[in-house]
Write a protein that holds these residues in place. Structure first.
Motif, PDB file in Angstrom:
ATOM      1  N   SER A  45       0.861  -1.179   0.000  1.00 27.78           N
ATOM      2  CA  SER A  45       0.000   0.000   0.000  1.00 27.78           C
ATOM      3  C   SER A  45       0.894   1.225   0.000  1.00 27.78           C
ATOM      4  CB  SER A  45      -0.911  -0.020   1.237  1.00 27.78           C
ATOM      5  OG  SER A  45      -0.141  -0.107   2.403  1.00 27.78           O
ATOM      6  N   ALA A  46       0.315   2.428   0.171  1.00 27.44           N
ATOM      7  CA  ALA A  46       1.119   3.640   0.094  1.00 27.44           C
ATOM      8  C   ALA A  46       1.268   4.262   1.455  1.00 27.44           C
ATOM      9  CB  ALA A  46       0.460   4.633  -0.860  1.00 27.44           C
ATOM     10  N   ASP A  47       2.375   5.008   1.673  1.00 22.31           N
ATOM     11  CA  ASP A  47       2.526   5.825   2.866  1.00 22.31           C
ATOM     12  C   ASP A  47       1.408   6.855   2.871  1.00 22.31           C
ATOM     13  OD1 ASP A  47       6.128   6.160   3.307  1.00 22.31           O
ATOM     14  OD2 ASP A  47       4.869   4.415   3.076  1.00 22.31           O
ATOM     15  N   TYR A  62       8.262  17.881   6.526  1.00 26.17           N
ATOM     16  CA  TYR A  62       7.578  17.781   5.251  1.00 26.17           C
ATOM     17  C   TYR A  62       6.285  17.053   5.491  1.00 26.17           C
ATOM     18  CZ  TYR A  62      10.127  13.452   5.728  1.00 26.17           C
ATOM     19  OH  TYR A  62      10.676  12.305   6.224  1.00 26.17           O
ATOM     20  N   ARG A  63       5.405  17.101   4.540  1.00 23.67           N
ATOM     21  CA  ARG A  63       4.132  16.402   4.654  1.00 23.67           C
ATOM     22  C   ARG A  63       4.068  15.329   3.576  1.00 23.67           C
ATOM     23  NH1 ARG A  63       2.365  16.992   9.598  1.00 23.67           N
ATOM     24  NH2 ARG A  63       2.297  19.158  10.235  1.00 23.67           N
ATOM     25  N   LEU A  64       3.596  14.157   3.959  1.00 14.26           N
ATOM     26  CA  LEU A  64       3.509  13.049   3.027  1.00 14.26           C
ATOM     27  C   LEU A  64       2.070  12.879   2.573  1.00 14.26           C
ATOM     28  CD1 LEU A  64       5.702  10.481   4.955  1.00 14.26           C
ATOM     29  CD2 LEU A  64       6.404  12.319   3.426  1.00 14.26           C
ATOM     30  N   GLN A  65       1.872  12.623   1.312  1.00 17.38           N
ATOM     31  CA  GLN A  65       0.554  12.341   0.772  1.00 17.38           C
ATOM     32  C   GLN A  65       0.603  11.005   0.045  1.00 17.38           C
ATOM     33  OE1 GLN A  65      -2.102  14.091   1.335  1.00 17.38           O
ATOM     34  NE2 GLN A  65      -1.029  15.729   2.421  1.00 17.38           N
ATOM     35  N   THR A 223      -1.513   9.601   9.435  1.00 15.34           N
ATOM     36  CA  THR A 223      -2.748  10.353   9.218  1.00 15.34           C
ATOM     37  C   THR A 223      -3.360  10.824  10.526  1.00 15.34           C
ATOM     38  OG1 THR A 223      -4.147   8.379   9.251  1.00 15.34           O
ATOM     39  CG2 THR A 223      -3.201   9.014   7.125  1.00 15.34           C
ATOM     40  N   GLY A 224      -2.731  10.492  11.660  1.00 15.77           N
ATOM     41  CA  GLY A 224      -3.255  10.910  12.959  1.00 15.77           C
ATOM     42  C   GLY A 224      -4.599  10.303  13.293  1.00 15.77           C
TER      43      GLY A 224
END
Length: 280
Positions: A45-47, A62-65, A223-224
């Motif tokens: 799956s993806a981060d 940084y922010r990951l999407q 994603t908290g």
């Protein structure tokens, strides 16, 4: 991360040339007495993206999407063997699991995670971003000194599938170089940012002597979702050979720390051995 930091030059080309074909001589084994060879299963799956929470948050690097993309059309062949899928589960290691942490080392959260792992005398895998490793070298040494496995997570955490071959070489080569400079040993494992792999990354990673590692259970801690949700995802996914994805950098990781403090002793009480893969 510092957006204006430049990647090191093409020194990675020298390491790539030296490493080509090295993987052909390496057998990959799980950390268990029988030494069964690892096999890849499932699909990655993806981060995901970064959350707010309890500890005092330092500046977000940084922010990951979550992102995915297709592979480039043209490739340059490399020496076999080159994997076409990452390891996602590690069968043959008995009643054991692997805990992994991405995007660090972070000066606020990584020390807490190291302390928890040290308290329970277990080892984990840390997939480091080269930029963060360069800026937090004492933490890199602390991770290595505690016996954890250090992996390559690229220099700036880009979407590798959108990079040229030269860009992939710079990202992976520069990160391996800084890790080796700090610890005295190059990383033997790497993980594609966002879980986005392509043939370029498999070939160049193999040329640098690294095996690709994905995961079985994504806690989606970045994603908290809340500590309870992270703990439940680990507990629900717990099984022999499972690889768990969490984060110690890339944003506010207080939920990740608190969740680890809760689920790690529970896993140990249930008889799971927390281990790391070994290569020989």
């Amino acid at each position: 991360m510092k957006n204006d930091q430049r990647l090191p030059g093409r020194r990675a080309l020298l390491r790539l040339a030296a490493g080509l074909g090295a993987t052909a001589a390496v057998h990959t084994f799980a950390a268990n007495p029988a030494g069964e060879e690892l096999r890849a299963t499932a699909s990655p799956s993806a981060d995901a993206a970064g959350p707010p929470s309890a500890f005092r948050a330092g500046p977000a690097a940084y922010r990951l999407q979550p992102m995915t993309a297709g592979a480039p059309v043209r490739y340059r062949p490399t020496a076999p063997p080159v994997r076409t899928r990452p390891f996602e589960k590690l069968p043959g290691i008995g009643h054991a699991m692997v805990l992994t942490f991405d995007d660090g080392p972070d000066p606020l959260y990584t020390p807490h995670i190291l302390a928890i792992l040290r308290e329970h005398d277990v080892r984990a895998m840390f997939f480091l971003c080269g930029e963060m490793a360069h800026d937090n070298q004492d933490l890199v040494r602390a991770i290595a000194d505690d016996g954890h496995t250090i992996g390559n997570h690229s220099w700036t955490h880009p979407l590798v599938t959108r990079l040229s071959r030269a860009g992939v070489r710079d990202e992976l080569g520069a990160t391996s170089e800084v890790i080796e400079k700090i610890t005295g040993a190059p990383p033997l494992w790497y993980r594609a940012p966002y879980g986005a792999w392509n043939r370029n990354s498999f070939e160049i990673g193999a040329g640098l002597g690294m095996e690709p590692m994905a995961w079985t259970v994504d806690t989606l801690d970045s994603t908290g979702p809340g500590v309870g949700t992270i703990v439940r995802r680990v507990r629900d996914g717990a099984a022999p050979g499972v690889v768990v994805l969490s984060h110690d950098g890339g944003g506010n990781r207080s939920q990740s720390v608190t969740a680890l403090r809760r689920y790690l002793p529970e896993l140990l009480d249930e008889g799971y051995r927390i281990t790391v893969p070994q290569r020989r």
